[in-house]
Motif scaffolding. Structure first.
Motif, PDB file in Angstrom:
ATOM      1  N   UNK A 207      -4.983  -4.917 -21.793  1.00  0.00           N
ATOM      2  CA  UNK A 207      -4.350  -4.424 -20.589  1.00  0.00           C
ATOM      3  C   UNK A 207      -4.402  -3.085 -20.361  1.00  0.00           C
ATOM      4  N   UNK A 208      -5.529  -2.269 -19.730  1.00  0.00           N
ATOM      5  CA  UNK A 208      -5.819  -1.138 -20.101  1.00  0.00           C
ATOM      6  C   UNK A 208      -4.693  -0.333 -19.216  1.00  0.00           C
ATOM      7  N   UNK A 209      -4.400   0.964 -19.745  1.00  0.00           N
ATOM      8  CA  UNK A 209      -3.616   1.773 -19.355  1.00  0.00           C
ATOM      9  C   UNK A 209      -1.824   1.491 -19.528  1.00  0.00           C
ATOM     10  N   UNK A 210      -1.752   0.306 -20.122  1.00  0.00           N
ATOM     11  CA  UNK A 210      -0.182   0.119 -20.266  1.00  0.00           C
ATOM     12  C   UNK A 210       0.465   0.920 -21.014  1.00  0.00           C
ATOM     13  N   UNK A 211      -0.126   1.645 -22.104  1.00  0.00           N
ATOM     14  CA  UNK A 211       0.625   2.649 -22.795  1.00  0.00           C
ATOM     15  C   UNK A 211       0.956   4.119 -22.319  1.00  0.00           C
ATOM     16  N   UNK A 212       0.163   4.279 -21.046  1.00  0.00           N
ATOM     17  CA  UNK A 212       0.446   5.588 -20.486  1.00  0.00           C
ATOM     18  C   UNK A 212       1.659   5.399 -20.081  1.00  0.00           C
ATOM     19  N   UNK A 213       2.480   6.616 -20.066  1.00  0.00           N
ATOM     20  CA  UNK A 213       3.533   6.818 -19.524  1.00  0.00           C
ATOM     21  C   UNK A 213       3.817   6.926 -17.739  1.00  0.00           C
ATOM     22  N   UNK A 214       2.649   7.250 -17.391  1.00  0.00           N
ATOM     23  CA  UNK A 214       2.176   7.428 -15.904  1.00  0.00           C
ATOM     24  C   UNK A 214       2.076   5.896 -15.382  1.00  0.00           C
ATOM     25  N   UNK A 215       1.809   4.934 -16.097  1.00  0.00           N
ATOM     26  CA  UNK A 215       1.592   3.585 -15.507  1.00  0.00           C
ATOM     27  C   UNK A 215       2.940   3.056 -14.953  1.00  0.00           C
ATOM     28  N   UNK A 216       2.866   2.782 -13.657  1.00  0.00           N
ATOM     29  CA  UNK A 216       4.081   2.517 -13.035  1.00  0.00           C
ATOM     30  C   UNK A 216       4.002   0.843 -12.474  1.00  0.00           C
ATOM     31  N   UNK A 217       2.672   0.337 -12.298  1.00  0.00           N
ATOM     32  CA  UNK A 217       2.459  -0.913 -11.607  1.00  0.00           C
ATOM     33  C   UNK A 217       1.520  -1.521 -12.132  1.00  0.00           C
TER      34      UNK A 217
ATOM     35  N   UNK B 200       1.032  -1.373  -0.138  1.00  0.00           N
ATOM     36  CA  UNK B 200       0.029   0.062   0.156  1.00  0.00           C
ATOM     37  C   UNK B 200       0.784   1.207   0.104  1.00  0.00           C
ATOM     38  N   UNK B 201       1.925   1.343   0.637  1.00  0.00           N
ATOM     39  CA  UNK B 201       2.856   2.463   0.845  1.00  0.00           C
ATOM     40  C   UNK B 201       3.566   2.606  -0.601  1.00  0.00           C
ATOM     41  N   UNK B 202       3.853   1.738  -1.099  1.00  0.00           N
ATOM     42  CA  UNK B 202       4.702   1.557  -2.488  1.00  0.00           C
ATOM     43  C   UNK B 202       3.718   2.153  -3.624  1.00  0.00           C
TER      44      UNK B 202
END
Length: 425
Positions: A168-178, A117-119
């Motif tokens: 896999x929604x959002x995977x192309x978004x540069x803000x997607x980290x996890x 949760x913290x990460x």
């Protein structure tokens, strides 16, 4: 029963509606233009401009029910607010209430460790990063989640992941980290629902390849950033597992219930706004000597659209109320009903609007093409109509057997014997 809205919900409705009028609707054309010009691998600047305004207005993370991390609204309280946001493709992300982040945040809030949760949960709640959910696979019928072929292999203190995912929604978004990844840790388990697990995979882990953006009816990135992703020998620590090995299917069911009702709430808002657009359009257009609004077929469609929207809204509110009062498991039948009824309703209402707009309705000048893409997609996302109908029928059949009170022991009025018909051998 229609429950009265609390003062708090009425206040949030008023503030949310005002924000939509001032910031969302005037910027929709810009949002679609930026989405088309920049493509799905970039962030639309309008989002970065509006998110701080939404947060300052206290219209942030409204989706998390009964949680220390969110506003603490119930599903029933959130329903009208989610409907308002659903009126525009731009709105949900501006308020940090868009899929798949909402579902992923709920998973982390319910099942994540404090370290997880913290990460990941905290930066997601702050809108600093975005996330993906990797479940659907191109090689199998993913409507049956037990078909998943991706493997999560144990190797000392790590898991090694191999799989091919898409949508896999959002995977192309540069803000997607996890990425929350679903695969099999125990493919030989005789219980098919204990074979799967979910693991947190940082997107920048070696072996994660976002292959391409997938268009939805020709739209890249709107309404979402559907993507194809390949995982080749991706190594993550065992501490990244969610809840434990063999619990993936359990998490998926817990995640998809709220996700499905949120989709339905948003679709009701989209259908409502589409009907408004249709009514305004047919008053202005003249065909064969009179306004299109005076054509009987138009009035019939407007009337049917109003009935269908109201029916869908009431059924969705009932499902929300049951989720709040008896839990998601007991509300499975109602969730299945709305997942069938609402996307089909929205598809029909939007289709009628396109017809009323004429050729312009097939462009996206009026937002109808993207609206239809959204509604049609949701007859497949989070389980296709056929699966929900089958599940719903099973629930219904289970309720009715010979011991059911009030049914009685039915017998034909005239027996086969009396008609001289011999029993089949």
């Amino acid at each position: 029963m229609i429950l009265e809205k609390s003062r708090r919900v009425l206040d949030l409705e008023e503030r949310l509606t005002a924000f939509m009028e001032e910031h969302i609707y005037p910027n929709e054309a810009r949002y679609y233009r930026e989405s088309e010009d920049l493509g799905p691998w970039a962030v639309q600047p309008i989002l970065d401009e509006l998110k701080p305004k939404a947060r300052e207005a206290g219209l942030w993370n409204l989706f998390l029910p009964q949680s220390e991390h969110g506003v603490g609204l119930t599903n029933l309280e959130y329903a009208p607010l989610c409907e308002i946001m659903g009126r525009s493709h731009l709105a949900p992300e501006v308020f940090n209430c868009s899929a798949p982040d909402t579902g992923n945040m709920e998973v982390l809030a319910r099942y994540g460790t404090k370290e997880q949760q913290d990460a990941w949960l905290k930066p997601l709640l702050a809108g600093e990063i975005r996330s993906s959910f990797a479940m659907t696979e191109p090689a199998v019928a993913s409507s049956d989640a037990t078909n998943i072929e991706s493997l999560i292999r144990s190797d000392n203190d790590d898991y090694v992941i191999n799989g091919h995912k898409w949508y896999t929604t959002n995977a192309t978004d540069p803000r997607c980290k996890i990425i929350i990844f679903m695969g099999k840790t125990d493919p030989d388990n005789p219980d098919r629902h204990r074979q799967q697990s979910m693991v947190l995979v940082p997107k920048d882990t070696p072996g994660v390849e976002v292959v391409r953006s997938l268009p939805i009816f020709g739209f890249y990135g709107v309404p979402d950033r559907a993507s194809e992703v390949v995982f080749r020998n991706v190594r993550v620590p065992k501490a990244n597992i969610l809840l434990g090995e063999g619990r993936g299917f359990e998490i998926a069911q817990g995640r998809l219930g709220p996700g499905r009702i949120h989709h339905c709430m948003r679709l009701i808002g989209l259908a409502e706004r589409t009907l408004e657009k249709m009514c305004l359009r047919v008053k202005e257009r003249v065909a064969f000597g009179k306004p299109v609004s005076e054509q009987s077929v138009t009035r019939e469609r407007i009337a049917e659209a109003r009935i269908m929207i109201e029916q869908s809204r009431l059924l969705t509110l009932k499902a929300a109320h049951m989720m709040d009062t008896v839990g998601n498991k007991e509300a499975r039948g109602e969730i299945a009903m709305i997942k069938i009824a609402v996307p089909n309703m929205a598809c029909q209402v939007i289709d009628w609007a396109i017809q009323a707009f004429g050729g312009g309705g097939t462009s996206n000048d009026f937002g109808l093409a993207a609206a239809y893409a959204t509604a049609r997609l949701l007859r497949l996302a989070d389980g296709p109509d056929e699966v929900h109908r089958d599940q719903l029928a099973r629930f219904e059949l289970k309720k009715h057997d010979r011991s059911s009170r009030g049914v009685g022991d039915w017998q034909p009025a005239v027996s086969n014997r009396a008609l001289g018909i011999s029993p089949a051998r």
